[in-house]
Design an enzyme around this catalytic site. Structure first.
Site, PDB file in Angstrom:
ATOM      1  N   ASP A  25       0.834  -1.209   0.000  1.00  0.00           N
ATOM      2  CA  ASP A  25       0.000   0.000   0.000  1.00  0.00           C
ATOM      3  C   ASP A  25       0.870   1.262   0.000  1.00  0.00           C
ATOM      4  O   ASP A  25       2.029   1.229   0.422  1.00  0.00           O
ATOM      5  CB  ASP A  25      -0.902  -0.021   1.246  1.00  0.00           C
ATOM      6  CG  ASP A  25      -2.188   0.771   1.035  1.00  0.00           C
ATOM      7  OD1 ASP A  25      -2.287   1.537   0.061  1.00  0.00           O
ATOM      8  OD2 ASP A  25      -3.103   0.619   1.871  1.00  0.00           O
ATOM      9  N   LYS A  61      -1.230  -7.964  -5.329  1.00  0.00           N
ATOM     10  CA  LYS A  61      -1.804  -8.298  -4.018  1.00  0.00           C
ATOM     11  C   LYS A  61      -3.076  -7.477  -3.892  1.00  0.00           C
ATOM     12  O   LYS A  61      -3.048  -6.249  -4.069  1.00  0.00           O
ATOM     13  CB  LYS A  61      -0.815  -7.949  -2.899  1.00  0.00           C
ATOM     14  CG  LYS A  61      -1.416  -8.109  -1.498  1.00  0.00           C
ATOM     15  CD  LYS A  61      -0.384  -7.818  -0.411  1.00  0.00           C
ATOM     16  CE  LYS A  61      -1.034  -7.774   0.970  1.00  0.00           C
ATOM     17  NZ  LYS A  61      -0.032  -7.456   2.024  1.00  0.00           N
ATOM     18  N   ASP A 118      -6.212  -6.443  -1.616  1.00  0.00           N
ATOM     19  CA  ASP A 118      -6.588  -6.365  -0.203  1.00  0.00           C
ATOM     20  C   ASP A 118      -8.115  -6.258  -0.020  1.00  0.00           C
ATOM     21  O   ASP A 118      -8.872  -6.257  -0.998  1.00  0.00           O
ATOM     22  CB  ASP A 118      -5.849  -5.177   0.436  1.00  0.00           C
ATOM     23  CG  ASP A 118      -5.435  -5.455   1.882  1.00  0.00           C
ATOM     24  OD1 ASP A 118      -6.018  -6.343   2.517  1.00  0.00           O
ATOM     25  OD2 ASP A 118      -4.525  -4.751   2.376  1.00  0.00           O
ATOM     26  N   GLU A 120      -7.993 -11.590   1.524  1.00  0.00           N
ATOM     27  CA  GLU A 120      -9.255 -11.260   2.207  1.00  0.00           C
ATOM     28  C   GLU A 120      -9.219 -11.715   3.665  1.00  0.00           C
ATOM     29  O   GLU A 120     -10.254 -11.851   4.306  1.00  0.00           O
ATOM     30  CB  GLU A 120     -10.482 -11.737   1.416  1.00  0.00           C
ATOM     31  CG  GLU A 120     -10.602 -13.217   1.163  1.00  0.00           C
ATOM     32  CD  GLU A 120     -11.226 -13.997   2.305  1.00  0.00           C
ATOM     33  OE1 GLU A 120     -10.464 -14.392   3.200  1.00  0.00           O
ATOM     34  OE2 GLU A 120     -12.453 -14.239   2.282  1.00  0.00           O
ATOM     35  N   TRP A 121      -7.975 -11.923   4.182  1.00  0.00           N
ATOM     36  CA  TRP A 121      -7.710 -12.160   5.610  1.00  0.00           C
ATOM     37  C   TRP A 121      -8.345 -13.444   6.150  1.00  0.00           C
ATOM     38  O   TRP A 121      -8.537 -13.587   7.357  1.00  0.00           O
ATOM     39  CB  TRP A 121      -8.177 -10.968   6.463  1.00  0.00           C
ATOM     40  CG  TRP A 121      -7.841  -9.621   5.919  1.00  0.00           C
ATOM     41  CD1 TRP A 121      -6.693  -9.282   5.249  1.00  0.00           C
ATOM     42  CD2 TRP A 121      -8.644  -8.425   5.982  1.00  0.00           C
ATOM     43  NE1 TRP A 121      -6.733  -7.948   4.907  1.00  0.00           N
ATOM     44  CE2 TRP A 121      -7.913  -7.401   5.345  1.00  0.00           C
ATOM     45  CE3 TRP A 121      -9.897  -8.133   6.530  1.00  0.00           C
ATOM     46  CZ2 TRP A 121      -8.407  -6.100   5.224  1.00  0.00           C
ATOM     47  CZ3 TRP A 121     -10.382  -6.833   6.414  1.00  0.00           C
ATOM     48  CH2 TRP A 121      -9.653  -5.841   5.775  1.00  0.00           C
ATOM     49  N   VAL A 173     -11.376 -14.329   6.013  1.00  0.00           N
ATOM     50  CA  VAL A 173     -12.690 -14.127   6.636  1.00  0.00           C
ATOM     51  C   VAL A 173     -13.772 -15.055   6.085  1.00  0.00           C
ATOM     52  O   VAL A 173     -14.646 -15.483   6.820  1.00  0.00           O
ATOM     53  CB  VAL A 173     -13.177 -12.654   6.565  1.00  0.00           C
ATOM     54  CG1 VAL A 173     -12.328 -11.757   7.441  1.00  0.00           C
ATOM     55  CG2 VAL A 173     -13.206 -12.143   5.138  1.00  0.00           C
ATOM     56  N   ARG A 229      -4.756 -15.424   1.446  1.00  0.00           N
ATOM     57  CA  ARG A 229      -4.468 -15.276   2.868  1.00  0.00           C
ATOM     58  C   ARG A 229      -5.506 -16.067   3.658  1.00  0.00           C
ATOM     59  O   ARG A 229      -6.700 -16.030   3.352  1.00  0.00           O
ATOM     60  CB  ARG A 229      -4.507 -13.795   3.251  1.00  0.00           C
ATOM     61  CG  ARG A 229      -3.229 -13.039   2.836  1.00  0.00           C
ATOM     62  CD  ARG A 229      -2.149 -13.176   3.878  1.00  0.00           C
ATOM     63  NE  ARG A 229      -2.656 -12.612   5.120  1.00  0.00           N
ATOM     64  CZ  ARG A 229      -2.699 -11.309   5.396  1.00  0.00           C
ATOM     65  NH1 ARG A 229      -2.215 -10.433   4.530  1.00  0.00           N
ATOM     66  NH2 ARG A 229      -3.200 -10.886   6.537  1.00  0.00           N
ATOM     67  N   ASP A 245      -3.557 -10.149   9.578  1.00  0.00           N
ATOM     68  CA  ASP A 245      -2.153  -9.774   9.385  1.00  0.00           C
ATOM     69  C   ASP A 245      -1.236 -10.372  10.457  1.00  0.00           C
ATOM     70  O   ASP A 245      -1.586 -10.402  11.635  1.00  0.00           O
ATOM     71  CB  ASP A 245      -1.981  -8.251   9.466  1.00  0.00           C
ATOM     72  CG  ASP A 245      -2.447  -7.548   8.197  1.00  0.00           C
ATOM     73  OD1 ASP A 245      -2.953  -8.222   7.281  1.00  0.00           O
ATOM     74  OD2 ASP A 245      -2.304  -6.316   8.146  1.00  0.00           O
TER      75      ASP A 245
END
Ligand SMILES: *[C@@H]1O[C@H](CO)[C@@H](O)[C@H](O)[C@H]1NC(C)=O
Ligand SMILES: *[C@@H]1O[C@H](CO)[C@@H](O)[C@H](O)[C@H]1NC(C)=O
Ligand SMILES: *[C@@H]1O[C@H](CO)[C@@H](O)[C@H](O)[C@H]1NC(C)=O
Ligand SMILES: *[C@@H]1O[C@H](CO)[C@@H](O)[C@H](O)[C@H]1NC(C)=O
Length: 433
Positions: A112, A187, A189, A222-223, A225, A240, A244
């Site tokens: 970022d 990547k 996010d 997308e962590w 989720v 992912r 984080d």
């Protein structure tokens, strides 16, 4: 004419046969157990449940990338928002001059903060004029000139996490722009996602990247989720599985466990991503970082360096440049290793293992307890037949240990240390069975 008709029907039959044969061939890759020749006399019947690969290769994004987990560097863990074209170029230089590039660390990934806070009048993303004055195309050319690849970052939402413009509803324009700059990796996010489910937001960018005609590695972030292992195999090259990482023992071990849950879903083309490496950032000890790197390698995680490679200590370099550990990660079989045994308080005395090509196993003895411990890996826990003799190579000491191991293998492991091995079952020992 009769002859022609006959000929045609032969062709039709051949065609049907061809379809049949190729479908058998395709389903052979997908449906039959991947590890079908991993059985007796070396491996016992529990082998296929320990190393379940039932979802390996079932999905597959067909862009031809990620046959092994991606390796490289990403700016976020060390620099966060404090990036500019100088530091990216110096990092590319350092990857080459240290020899890390030659070991496989080829992606130079900008996270970022590369973009201006607004799009231009045409609606295009523009690099921040102060920090990336020469633009991303020039940077990509520079990185490519070093034999490396350039990665960029955007977000499947209205804004990135640092509130730069996101790519939702701009997928085609942004993908075209990235491709025109020569970008090799994206990547993507999950901030400011407007409450739209990831399963709706991530595929449009896959299609947009595909339509550019440029092979661009698609890293879904997308962590974890929405349990991406269950659906992202047809969408991205890695996903992912967790929130984080941060530079602490607690974060690293928590994430290793969360990622482990999805081991059966990883394979060439699509990998579980427990986030980037913290090795070298100072928040963990040498032994803890060695464990971090060992477990990430064994779990077929992306190996994306997250420290300042322009200024590494000898210990950091030793860890990141361990060729034998990298080879575990890049093994052609592509099966994620996993936790196979946990004993002691809160299961802190752990054995992690995974199959490698050539009937070998990689085995880690990971002491997450607060005291030194002797950890024993039993052949049963590893899925080996009990009489099998195994030659053991220590990947941190770089040597084969004296004498074969039979029925189990033990080592004394310091608190928070991790030993990593390759087990090669002896091909002569089973004639005695
Ligand atoms: C686009 O997708 C098609 C079909 O899945 C695939 O064959 C092709 O290689 C992809 N192209 C790129 C550039 O990813
Ligand atoms: C570029 O970023 C690095 C790392 O944050 C910093 O040390 C350096 O001063 C910056 N250079 C410029 C020209 O802004
Ligand atoms: C780091 O991660 C751990 C475990 O996930 C969490 O408890 C902690 O709050 C995080 N620390 C920071 C500084 O974000
Ligand atoms: C290099 O890293 C050390 C810590 O390992 C730090 O003290 C030093 O300030 C760093 N130097 C530069 C130029 O960043």
């Amino acid at each position: 004419m009769g002859f022609q008709k006959h000929n045609k029907s032969v062709l039709v039959h051949l065609f049907i046969l061809f379809i049949y044969v190729s479908s058998v061939f395709v389903s052979a890759r997908v449906v039959q157990p991947l590890l079908q020749n991993y059985g007796k006399p070396i491996f016992r019947s529990n082998f296929h449940s320990i190393y379940d690969t039932s979802n390996y290769g079932v999905f597959h994004l067909s862009n031809g990338l990620a046959l092994t987990p991606q390796m490289g560097w990403n700016s976020w863990n060390f620099f966060a928002c404090n990036i500019n074209e100088t530091v990216i170029k110096e990092t590319a230089d350092a990857l080459v001059s240290t020899g890390l590039a030659k070991l496989g660390y080829v992606y130079v990934n900008i996270d970022d903060c590369w973009s201006s806070v607004t799009r231009n009048l045409k609606g295009d993303l523009v690099p921040d004029r102060k920090t990336f004055p020469s633009g991303i195309k020039a940077l990509a050319d520079y990185v490519h000139g070093k034999g490396l690849k350039l990665g960029i970052y955007s977000d499947a939402g209205a804004f990135t996490c640092q509130v730069r413009p996101g790519s939702i509803f701009h997928e085609n324009d942004d993908a075209d722009l990235f491709a025109s700059w020569g970008v090799d990796y994206l990547k993507y996010d999950n901030c400011y996602n407007l409450g739209i489910p990831p399963k709706k937001r991530y595929p449009p960018m896959r299609d947009a990247l595909n339509e550019t005609g440029r092979k661009i590695f698609y890293s879904i972030c997308e962590w974890g989720v929405d349990d991406p292992a269950l659906w992202a195999g047809t969408v991205g090259n890695s996903w992912r599985t967790t929130d984080d990482i941060n530079d602490t023992w607690a974060s690293m071990t928590t994430i290793a466990d969360l990622n482990d849950r999805w081991a059966a879903y990883a394979g060439p083309g699509g990998w579980n991503d427990p986030d980037m490496l913290e090795v070298g950032n100072g928040g963990m000890t040498y032994q803890e970082y060695r464990g971090h790197f060992s477990i990430w390698a064994l779990a077929k995680a992306p190996l994306l360096i997250g420290c300042d490679v322009r200024n590494m200590t000898a210990e950091t370099f030793e860890i990141l440049s361990n060729k034998e550990v990298i080879a575990i990660n890049q093994d052609s079989l592509g099966v994620q290793g996993r936790k196979v045994q946990a004993a002691g308080i809160d299961g802190c005395s752990q054995v992690w293992a995974g199959p490698l090509s050539g009937n070998r196993l990689t085995v880690a003895l990971w002491n997450r307890c607060s005291k030194v411990a002797t950890i024993t890996a039993s052949w049963e826990a590893l899925g080996l037949e009990s009489g099998i003799h195994v030659s053991v190579r220590d990947l941190w000491q770089h040597k084969v240990l004296n004498g074969d191991a039979v029925s189990s293998f033990s080592a004394r492991v310091d608190s928070h240390a991790c030993e990593l091995y390759i087990f090669t079952p002896s091909t002569t020992s089973y004639s005695a069975l």
